[in-house]
Motif scaffolding. Structure first.
Motif, mmCIF file in Angstrom:
data_model
loop_
_atom_site.group_PDB
_atom_site.id
_atom_site.type_symbol
_atom_site.label_atom_id
_atom_site.label_comp_id
_atom_site.label_asym_id
_atom_site.label_seq_id
_atom_site.Cartn_x
_atom_site.Cartn_y
_atom_site.Cartn_z
ATOM 1 N N ASP A 269 -8.788 -7.548 9.725
ATOM 2 C CA ASP A 269 -7.639 -8.237 10.316
ATOM 3 C C ASP A 269 -6.728 -8.901 9.284
ATOM 4 O O ASP A 269 -5.701 -9.468 9.628
ATOM 5 N N ALA A 270 -7.116 -8.822 8.023
ATOM 6 C CA ALA A 270 -6.290 -9.416 6.961
ATOM 7 C C ALA A 270 -5.214 -8.421 6.532
ATOM 8 O O ALA A 270 -5.342 -7.212 6.765
ATOM 9 N N PRO A 271 -4.155 -8.913 5.911
ATOM 10 C CA PRO A 271 -3.100 -8.006 5.446
ATOM 11 C C PRO A 271 -3.599 -7.059 4.357
ATOM 12 O O PRO A 271 -4.324 -7.462 3.449
ATOM 13 N N LEU A 272 -3.192 -5.820 4.495
ATOM 14 C CA LEU A 272 -3.473 -4.780 3.499
ATOM 15 C C LEU A 272 -2.933 -5.214 2.131
ATOM 16 O O LEU A 272 -1.896 -5.875 2.050
ATOM 17 N N ALA A 273 -3.627 -4.814 1.081
ATOM 18 C CA ALA A 273 -3.123 -5.052 -0.278
ATOM 19 C C ALA A 273 -3.383 -3.835 -1.149
ATOM 20 O O ALA A 273 -4.173 -2.956 -0.785
ATOM 21 N N HIS A 274 -2.694 -3.793 -2.272
ATOM 22 C CA HIS A 274 -2.936 -2.776 -3.311
ATOM 23 C C HIS A 274 -2.574 -1.357 -2.884
ATOM 24 O O HIS A 274 -3.345 -0.420 -3.093
ATOM 25 N N VAL A 275 -1.398 -1.231 -2.256
ATOM 26 C CA VAL A 275 -0.852 0.109 -2.020
ATOM 27 C C VAL A 275 0.407 0.282 -2.865
ATOM 28 O O VAL A 275 1.100 -0.687 -3.181
ATOM 29 N N SER A 276 0.677 1.529 -3.206
ATOM 30 C CA SER A 276 1.882 1.869 -3.957
ATOM 31 C C SER A 276 3.068 1.966 -2.989
ATOM 32 O O SER A 276 2.889 1.992 -1.768
ATOM 33 N N TYR A 277 4.255 2.054 -3.550
ATOM 34 C CA TYR A 277 5.443 2.294 -2.707
ATOM 35 C C TYR A 277 5.282 3.617 -1.961
ATOM 36 O O TYR A 277 5.641 3.726 -0.782
ATOM 37 N N TYR A 278 4.760 4.622 -2.642
ATOM 38 C CA TYR A 278 4.591 5.928 -1.988
ATOM 39 C C TYR A 278 3.736 5.806 -0.732
ATOM 40 O O TYR A 278 4.035 6.406 0.304
ATOM 41 N N GLU A 279 2.661 5.023 -0.834
ATOM 42 C CA GLU A 279 1.777 4.828 0.328
ATOM 43 C C GLU A 279 2.476 4.013 1.417
ATOM 44 O O GLU A 279 2.344 4.306 2.602
ATOM 45 N N ALA A 280 3.208 2.983 1.000
ATOM 46 C CA ALA A 280 3.929 2.149 1.968
ATOM 47 C C ALA A 280 4.921 3.001 2.756
ATOM 48 O O ALA A 280 5.018 2.909 3.988
ATOM 49 N N ALA A 281 5.645 3.856 2.038
ATOM 50 C CA ALA A 281 6.656 4.694 2.688
ATOM 51 C C ALA A 281 6.002 5.732 3.600
ATOM 52 O O ALA A 281 6.489 6.003 4.713
ATOM 53 N N ALA A 282 4.884 6.313 3.150
ATOM 54 C CA ALA A 282 4.188 7.322 3.968
ATOM 55 C C ALA A 282 3.602 6.681 5.224
ATOM 56 O O ALA A 282 3.685 7.244 6.325
#
Ligand code: AVJ
Ligand code: FE
Length: 380
Positions: A269-282
Motif C-alpha cells: 500500500d506504500a508508494p512505488l519507488a525506483h522506477v525509470s521514466y520508461y517504466e513510468a510512461a509504460a
C-alpha cells in the motif's frame, strides 16, 4: 547568513554516513553513482573553488591535487578524474577527506564572520543547496553501492515506504497559469523566469501509484510485450533484462525489497519507488492514463503538498523563457544538462528538509531507477 546555519547543513552530510564502515565509503558500483567519500570531498571542493579561492585573501589550498580529484564536471575549472574512476581512488583516505572537510569549515568560518558581500552570500547559499543535493545523492548512492553486497546491510534509519491514503482524482480547470520562481528566497537558475502557460482541463491523481497497482502491471505481462513502451524504453528493458523496479527481491511468491534500513517486506500500500521514466510512461499507458507535464504538476501542487517520491513528468528538461546562465564556471551548474533528460517534480524521503519547493526542477536521464522515483497519473 551565520556560521551556525552553514555548519548545521554541513554536519548533516557527515551524520548520514555515521554508520558506514571505512570500506563502505570507497566503492563506486556504477558510473552514474559516486562513492560516499567522493561526495563528502566534492561538496567541500565546491566551497573551496567558488568561495575560498576567489574571496579569501591569502587562502592556502588544502592539497594541490584536490581540485583535479574532486571537480565533478566544470570545464571552466579544469581537468578532473574520469567519472567512472572515482571508486578507484583509495587515496586520499576517508580520514583525509574528513580532515579536508574540517579545514574547509574552519576557513569558511573566517569568511562568514568577516561580513559578506551580497555576491559571496549568494555563492555560499548555492554551496549549501549544492550540499543538500549531494546529501540526497549520498543516500541514493550508498544504497546502490551497498545493494551489491550480499549481506544487504542496514546503514541508515530512514523509513522509505510511508503509507498513503486511498487516491482519487483532482479536477483542474483550463486557463492561463504562471509557473516558475519569482520573488524572495533561494532558487536555482533553471526555475526562472516565471512565465505563463496555457493548460487545458485535466485530472491529476491525488496519490502516487502504489506498489500494489504497479504489481498488477507486472502480473499483466507489462515487461513481456512492447505494446506499452516507448521504443527506447523497450530496448532498455531487453538489453538490461529489466523485470521490475530496482531493489525488489522476488523469492517464490514473496516480494521483499532492499532499503537503507536493510531488507524489508514490500508494503503493497506504500508508494512505488525506483522506477525509470520508461517504466513510468509504460505503466501510465497500460493504465489508460498519462504522466503530468511539469506545468500541470506545479499548478496542481500549489493546493496540495506532495513530497514522498520524485515524480517523473512528461516534460523534457528544457530552459524556460528568458533563462540565463550565470557567468563563468557556475553557469555549468544546470544549463548544460538541458538535453536528453526528463524533469522530476516533488521531493522524496531522501530529500534534505526544506530543500525542495513547488517550482523545483529535478532532472535525470530516462533510464535511471536509483533515485526515489515514483509515478503520479493524469487522465488522458
Ligand atoms: C539535479 C540531482 C540532477 O545529480 O548532478 C549536484 C545535482 N548538481 N551537483 C546532479 C547536482 C551539481 C544534479 N541533479
Ligand atoms: Fe555537485
Amino acid at each position: 547568513m551565520t556560521f551556525e546555519s552553514y555548519i548545521q547543513i554541513r554536519e548533516r552530510s557527515e551524520q548520514l554516513c555515521a554508520n558506514l564502515e571505512t570500506e563502505d565509503f570507497v566503492i563506486q558500483a556504477a558510473e552514474h553513482v559516486s562513492p560516499a567519500k567522493w561526495h563528502l570531498a566534492h561538496t567541500s571542493w565546491f566551497f573551496e573553488t567558488f568561495v575560498l579561492k576567489p574571496y579569501l585573501s591569502d587562502y592556502q589550498e588544502f592539497h594541490p591535487d584536490f581540485s583535479f580529484f574532486f571537480n565533478s564536471y566544470y570545464n571552466a575549472v579544469g581537468e578532473r578524474t574520469v567519472r567512472n574512476h572515482r571508486g578507484l581512488m583509495t587515496r586520499p583516505t576517508t580520514e583525509e577527506v574528513f580532515d579536508y572537510r574540517g579545514y574547509i569549515d574552519e576557513q569558511m568560518k573566517t569568511v562568514l564572520e568577516n561580513g559578506l558581500t551580497e555576491e559571496v552570500e549568494a555563492t555560499i547559499l548555492l554551496g549549501l543547496n549544492h550540499e543538500q543535493q549531494h546529501q540526497e545523492l549520498l543516500l541514493t548512492d550508498i544504497k546502490y553501492n551497498l545493494w551489491q553486497n550480499p549481506l544487504l546491510p542496514a546503514v541508515i534509519n530512514i523509513k522509505e515506504y510511508l503509507k498513503q491514503e486511498e487516491g482519487g482524482w483532482i479536477k483542474m480547470k483550463s486557463g492561463i497559469y504562471e509557473i516558475g520562481h519569482e520573488g524572495e528566497g533561494f532558487c536555482y537558475d533553471n526555475e526562472c523566469s516565471q512565465h505563463k502557460v496555457y493548460l487545458d482541463d485535466f485530472e491529476i491523481g491525488s496519490q502516487l501509484v502504489s506498489n500494489r497497482m504497479y504489481l498488477e502491471f507486472i502480473k499483466a505481462g507489462g515487461y513481456e510485450k512492447p505494446d506499452f513502451w516507448h521504443s527506447d524504453g523497450w530496448t532498455w528493458v531487453q538489453q538490461e533484462a529489466i523485470t521490475g523496479p530496482l531493489y525488489w527481491i522476488k523469492q517464490g511468491g514473496d516480494i521483499s525489497c532492499y532499503t537503507l534500513d536493510g531488507k524489508k517486506e514490500l508494503d503493497l500500500d506504500a508508494p512505488l519507488a525506483h522506477v525509470s521514466y520508461y517504466e513510468a510512461a509504460a505503466y501510465a499507458e497500460w493504465a489508460g492514463c498519462r504522466l503530468p507535464t511539469e506545468a500541470e504538476w506545479e499548478v496542481a501542487n500549489r493546493k496540495f503538498s506532495w513530497g514522498n517520491r520524485w515524480e517523473w513528468t512528461n516534460s523534457a528538461y528544457l530552459p524556460y523563457p528568458r533563462y540565463q546562465k550565470a557567468p563563468g564556471a557556475i553557469g555549468e551548474y544546470n544549463g548544460k544538462f538541458m538535453i536528453n533528460q526528463m524533469v522530476l517534480r516533488g521531493a522524496s524521503v531522501a530529500t534534505s528538509p526544506g530543500h525542495s519547493r513547488s517550482t523545483y526542477r529535478n532532472f535525470f536521464h530516462p533510464q535511471y531507477q536509483w533515485q526515489f522515483t515514483g509515478i503520479r497519473l493524469c487522465k488522458k
